[in-house]
Design an enzyme around this catalytic site. Structure first.
Site, mmCIF file in Angstrom:
data_model
loop_
_atom_site.group_PDB
_atom_site.id
_atom_site.type_symbol
_atom_site.label_atom_id
_atom_site.label_comp_id
_atom_site.label_asym_id
_atom_site.label_seq_id
_atom_site.Cartn_x
_atom_site.Cartn_y
_atom_site.Cartn_z
ATOM 1 N N PRO A 1 42.422 28.892 40.973
ATOM 2 C CG PRO A 1 40.080 29.314 40.051
ATOM 3 C CD PRO A 1 41.337 28.522 39.949
ATOM 4 C CE LYS B 1 48.604 36.509 45.805
ATOM 5 N NZ LYS B 1 47.598 37.794 45.059
ATOM 6 C CE1 TYR C 1 41.884 37.170 47.592
ATOM 7 C CE2 TYR C 1 41.535 40.101 47.790
ATOM 8 C CZ TYR C 1 41.349 38.715 47.303
ATOM 9 O OH TYR C 1 40.606 38.394 46.287
ATOM 10 C CG HIS D 1 37.005 45.768 46.233
ATOM 11 N ND1 HIS D 1 36.340 44.795 46.224
ATOM 12 C CD2 HIS D 1 37.184 46.562 45.454
ATOM 13 C CE1 HIS D 1 35.564 44.872 45.375
ATOM 14 N NE2 HIS D 1 35.203 46.160 44.689
ATOM 15 C CE1 TYR E 1 37.719 36.640 48.392
ATOM 16 C CE2 TYR E 1 38.553 34.167 47.179
ATOM 17 C CZ TYR E 1 38.674 35.389 47.463
ATOM 18 O OH TYR E 1 39.488 36.327 45.994
HETATM 19 C C1 DHB Z 1 37.377 36.495 40.551
HETATM 20 C C2 DHB Z 1 38.638 35.564 40.783
HETATM 21 C C3 DHB Z 1 38.862 34.631 42.001
HETATM 22 O O1 DHB Z 1 40.192 33.423 40.915
HETATM 23 C C4 DHB Z 1 39.218 34.757 42.873
HETATM 24 O O2 DHB Z 1 39.985 34.645 43.811
HETATM 25 C C5 DHB Z 1 38.618 36.682 43.467
HETATM 26 C C6 DHB Z 1 37.904 37.021 41.974
HETATM 27 C C7 DHB Z 1 36.935 37.186 39.785
HETATM 28 O O3 DHB Z 1 37.179 36.772 39.010
HETATM 29 O O4 DHB Z 1 36.238 38.234 40.530
#
Ligand code: DHB
Length: 407
Positions: A293, A297, A385, A72, A201
């Protein structure tokens, strides 16, 4: 039993380290509490930083990731009825993220270790670490009902947040930093086509949500929930209603539904243990630190830790020098704290903290508006990121040569 490096924990950190060491001729044994099947089916995050992808590729476990993962080049931030794209690729000089599930990475690593004749002991229990400040640290454990002892040169604790390793650093040496967030993530796996090409997001009055993916057939969605909620309170219809409320836009875009094949609630916390080493024990990954999450990271940090550890161990085995090993904790913690800051910032910007707190809500919308509108702010998000650069770790020998030729 005797080995050079005894690794407690067969997650991404432990397995990557074992494989890196193997490629330089250093033997290790991986001890894992779970069965191979459990390890290979545990659904965790799925975003790999560019540096993680490059490392997995370099050590020869990137083939399936490259064919089945998806690259991506951007992510979307959605707020206040708008959806704005952050062009990761353009803002970071060509870097990107790869969507590929952690358990798929683990499958590839286990296969590579076993193909290379590597030793992984699944189903081991009751770990105890002993003599960590001597030249012969030991791991005691039970397997098939018998007690075993593995004597090592070094012990690596990659046994996760609830493992025993961190607690083996004495209380008077160890400092722990923690923040708990007043919400969790409700995660679902969905059989069906993707709704969007790139992740979304979304910040909404009703709370955060995230649209991610695992493959063209399997989607991964999350929404902010009460950390003490129960999946039983969320029949499928209620989940879809909540996701639509938080995500659907006025321009006709709507979230694709599908069959929900798994539900679970993830707790959110930040946690850092200092130092990450004691005597001949080194801890890595979730054993040493947890990030919320948001920003994905966790696994990336775990793999960055063991890359540093690997450099230190190889320097020791090739030249007998311990300088890099002695700096392990210091080098890792700089990255850990920066990733903790990024994860905390993303979490703070994108979640609803206190319904009815309108000032806070407006601040968050203004911050998102600034992030997507300012090239400087977008670049800051993008470079974190896709992953900050890996530390430059010249071997002690090379550093000395460089210093000598400079004088
Ligand atoms: C996923 C998990 C994340 O914490 C995130 O920021 C983006 C994607 C995932 O599980 O796909």
């Amino acid at each position: 039993m005797r080995t050079r490096v005894g690794i407690v924990g067969g997650g991404p950190a432990g397995l990557v380290l074992a494989h890196l060491l193997h490629l330089r001729g250093v033997e290790s044994v991986v001890l894992e509490q779970r069965s191979r099947e459990e390890l290979e089916s545990e659904i965790r995050a799925g975003v790999l930083e560019q540096g993680t992808v490059d490392l997995l590729d370099e050590i020869g476990v990137g083939e399936r990731m490259k064919s089945e993962g998806s690259v991506h080049h951007g992510v979307n931030l959605q707020f206040d009825g708008r959806r704005e794209r952050i062009d990761l690729h353009e803002l970071t000089g060509g870097r990107a993220i790869t969507l590929y599930g952690q358990h798929e990475v683990v499958k590839d690593l286990i296969q590579a270790r076993l193909d290379a004749g590597g030793e992984i002991l699944f189903g081991a229990r009751g770990f105890e670490l002993h003599d960590l400040t001597t030249e012969d640290p030991k791991v005691r454990f039970e397997t098939d009902g018998s007690s075993e002892e593995l004597v090592c040169d070094f012990v690596v604790g990659a046994d996760g947040f609830h493992g025993v390793s961190r607690g083996s650093i004495p209380d008077n040496v160890r400092v722990e930093y923690e923040r708990r967030y007043p919400f969790g993530w409700f995660g679902i796996l969905v059989k069906g086509p993707p709704s969007t090409e790139e992740l979304i997001y979304a910040f909404h009055e009703r709370g955060f949500s995230l649209v991610s993916t695992r493959s063209p057939q399997i989607q991964r969605l999350y929404f902010q929930c009460d950390p003490n909620d129960d999946v039983a309170n969320w029949p499928d219809e209620r989940i879809w209603e909540e996701m639509h409320a938080r995500l659907d836009t006025d321009d006709g875009w709507t979230l694709e539904e599908g069959e929900i094949i798994q539900k679970g609630i993830v707790q959110m916390r930040s946690f850092v243990c200092e130092p990450m080493q004691h005597g001949h024990l080194f801890i890595a990954g979730d054993a040493a630190h947890i990030v919320p999450p948001t920003g994905a990271k966790g696994m990336n940090l775990a793999i960055a830790d063991v890359r540093v550890l690997y450099e230190g161990l190889i320097e020791y085995y090739e030249s007998g020098r311990k300088e890099l090993l002695e700096r392990y904790s210091e080098v890792c913690l700089r990255r850990v704290w920066k990733a903790s800051r990024f994860s905390w910032w993303m979490t703070s910007m994108l979640h609803r903290f206190d319904e009815g707190e309108d000032f806070q809500y407006r601040m968050q919308v203004a911050e998102l508006d600034y992030v997507v509108g300012s090239r400087a702010a977008s670049t800051s998000l993008a470079e974190n990121y896709v992953g900050l650069p890996m530390e430059n770790l010249p071997r002690t020998r090379d550093r000395e040569t460089a210093e000598r030729s400079a004088t």
